[in-house]
Design a protein around this motif. Sequence first.
Motif, PDB file in Angstrom:
ATOM      1  N   ILE A  16      18.761  65.007  12.934  1.00  9.79           N
ATOM      2  CA  ILE A  16      19.596  64.454  14.006  1.00  9.79           C
ATOM      3  C   ILE A  16      18.816  64.415  15.318  1.00  9.79           C
ATOM      4  O   ILE A  16      18.852  63.422  16.054  1.00  9.79           O
ATOM      5  N   LEU A  17      18.089  65.483  15.588  1.00 12.06           N
ATOM      6  CA  LEU A  17      17.310  65.534  16.829  1.00 12.06           C
ATOM      7  C   LEU A  17      16.202  64.478  16.829  1.00 12.06           C
ATOM      8  O   LEU A  17      15.954  63.842  17.863  1.00 12.06           O
ATOM      9  N   ASP A  18      15.575  64.248  15.693  1.00 11.59           N
ATOM     10  CA  ASP A  18      14.566  63.184  15.599  1.00 11.59           C
ATOM     11  C   ASP A  18      15.190  61.816  15.864  1.00 11.59           C
ATOM     12  O   ASP A  18      14.602  60.970  16.537  1.00 11.59           O
ATOM     13  N   ALA A  19      16.385  61.604  15.328  1.00 12.34           N
ATOM     14  CA  ALA A  19      17.088  60.339  15.566  1.00 12.34           C
ATOM     15  C   ALA A  19      17.426  60.194  17.052  1.00 12.34           C
ATOM     16  O   ALA A  19      17.254  59.107  17.635  1.00 12.34           O
ATOM     17  N   SER A  54      27.457  67.676  22.375  1.00 12.04           N
ATOM     18  CA  SER A  54      27.443  66.592  23.361  1.00 12.04           C
ATOM     19  C   SER A  54      26.058  65.957  23.409  1.00 12.04           C
ATOM     20  O   SER A  54      25.083  66.516  22.897  1.00 12.04           O
ATOM     21  N   LYS A  55      25.988  64.819  24.061  1.00  7.60           N
ATOM     22  CA  LYS A  55      24.695  64.167  24.267  1.00  7.60           C
ATOM     23  C   LYS A  55      23.818  65.045  25.156  1.00  7.60           C
ATOM     24  O   LYS A  55      22.603  65.137  24.944  1.00  7.60           O
ATOM     25  N   GLU A  56      24.425  65.714  26.135  1.00 13.45           N
ATOM     26  CA  GLU A  56      23.664  66.594  27.017  1.00 13.45           C
ATOM     27  C   GLU A  56      22.991  67.705  26.220  1.00 13.45           C
ATOM     28  O   GLU A  56      21.854  68.092  26.520  1.00 13.45           O
ATOM     29  N   ALA A  57      23.682  68.202  25.203  1.00 18.21           N
ATOM     30  CA  ALA A  57      23.074  69.236  24.347  1.00 18.21           C
ATOM     31  C   ALA A  57      21.866  68.682  23.607  1.00 18.21           C
ATOM     32  O   ALA A  57      20.863  69.376  23.418  1.00 18.21           O
ATOM     33  N   MET A  58      21.941  67.415  23.207  1.00 13.88           N
ATOM     34  CA  MET A  58      20.789  66.776  22.548  1.00 13.88           C
ATOM     35  C   MET A  58      19.642  66.577  23.535  1.00 13.88           C
ATOM     36  O   MET A  58      18.476  66.724  23.165  1.00 13.88           O
ATOM     37  N   ILE A  59      19.965  66.228  24.769  1.00 17.28           N
ATOM     38  CA  ILE A  59      18.933  66.049  25.785  1.00 17.28           C
ATOM     39  C   ILE A  59      18.214  67.375  26.012  1.00 17.28           C
ATOM     40  O   ILE A  59      16.976  67.429  26.025  1.00 17.28           O
ATOM     41  N   THR A  62      16.099  68.210  22.986  1.00 18.06           N
ATOM     42  CA  THR A  62      14.909  67.358  22.944  1.00 18.06           C
ATOM     43  C   THR A  62      13.898  67.835  23.979  1.00 18.06           C
ATOM     44  O   THR A  62      12.698  67.945  23.684  1.00 18.06           O
ATOM     45  N   ALA A  63      14.363  68.131  25.176  1.00 15.41           N
ATOM     46  CA  ALA A  63      13.475  68.609  26.238  1.00 15.41           C
ATOM     47  C   ALA A  63      12.851  69.942  25.843  1.00 15.41           C
ATOM     48  O   ALA A  63      11.635  70.154  26.013  1.00 15.41           O
ATOM     49  N   VAL A 113      12.150  63.827  30.736  1.00 12.34           N
ATOM     50  CA  VAL A 113      12.559  65.207  31.027  1.00 12.34           C
ATOM     51  C   VAL A 113      12.284  65.531  32.489  1.00 12.34           C
ATOM     52  O   VAL A 113      13.132  66.126  33.167  1.00 12.34           O
ATOM     53  N   TRP A 114      11.117  65.140  32.993  1.00 17.13           N
ATOM     54  CA  TRP A 114      10.806  65.410  34.397  1.00 17.13           C
ATOM     55  C   TRP A 114      11.845  64.756  35.291  1.00 17.13           C
ATOM     56  O   TRP A 114      12.346  65.367  36.245  1.00 17.13           O
TER      57      TRP A 114
END
Length: 195
Positions: A16-19, A54-59, A62-63, A113-114
């Motif tokens: 999921i994280l790769d996607a 949430s999408k924020e959790a994925m962000i 990912t970061a 991310v920055w």
Amino acid sequence: MPRVSQQYKDDQRAQILDAARRCFVRNGFHQTSMQDVFTEAGKSAGAVYRYFPSKEAMIVATATQNLEDVGDVLRAAVAAGTGRGLGPVLAELLDAVAARHAEHQLAAVALMVWSESLRDQALADRLRESIAAMSADLADLVRERQQAGDWAGGAADQVAPVLLSILPGFLLTLALRGPRAVSGFPDAVRALWPA
């Protein structure tokens, strides 16, 4: 009902994280919807929300993964660098980062991310922690080279962040101009700080 192994859960989360990463690279953090991630991962909403609320959790995930990847590469280069000069270690770091970028668009994600860290304090704090840890790792190598008489520069804790600042410039150039634009960077750092 059979129990699901931790390995299965880890694999699902990673998939999921790769996607999500692919979606983020393609559309940016804020233009990517949860539906985009569901589609890219080939998973239902429930399957995705089981791992990321949430999408924020994925962000953040990912970061964090990106920061850990870069930190791991630096630690490996420093560990392998015992007895070697700063130039070869920095060159190895840049080569490894370029390879990770080819696999996972590491540089493109770094730029996002920055940018995101300017509005997300938790992410900014995580970025600062990561930079401090990487600077400390590099300072250890600088101290080692100073003790060996190979480096006469200033205090290791002041020199390390300056050396580390090469990495963001490399990532920026890699993300914006591509691999060919940075192909000479490793040789350049070897020339600046020969073994």
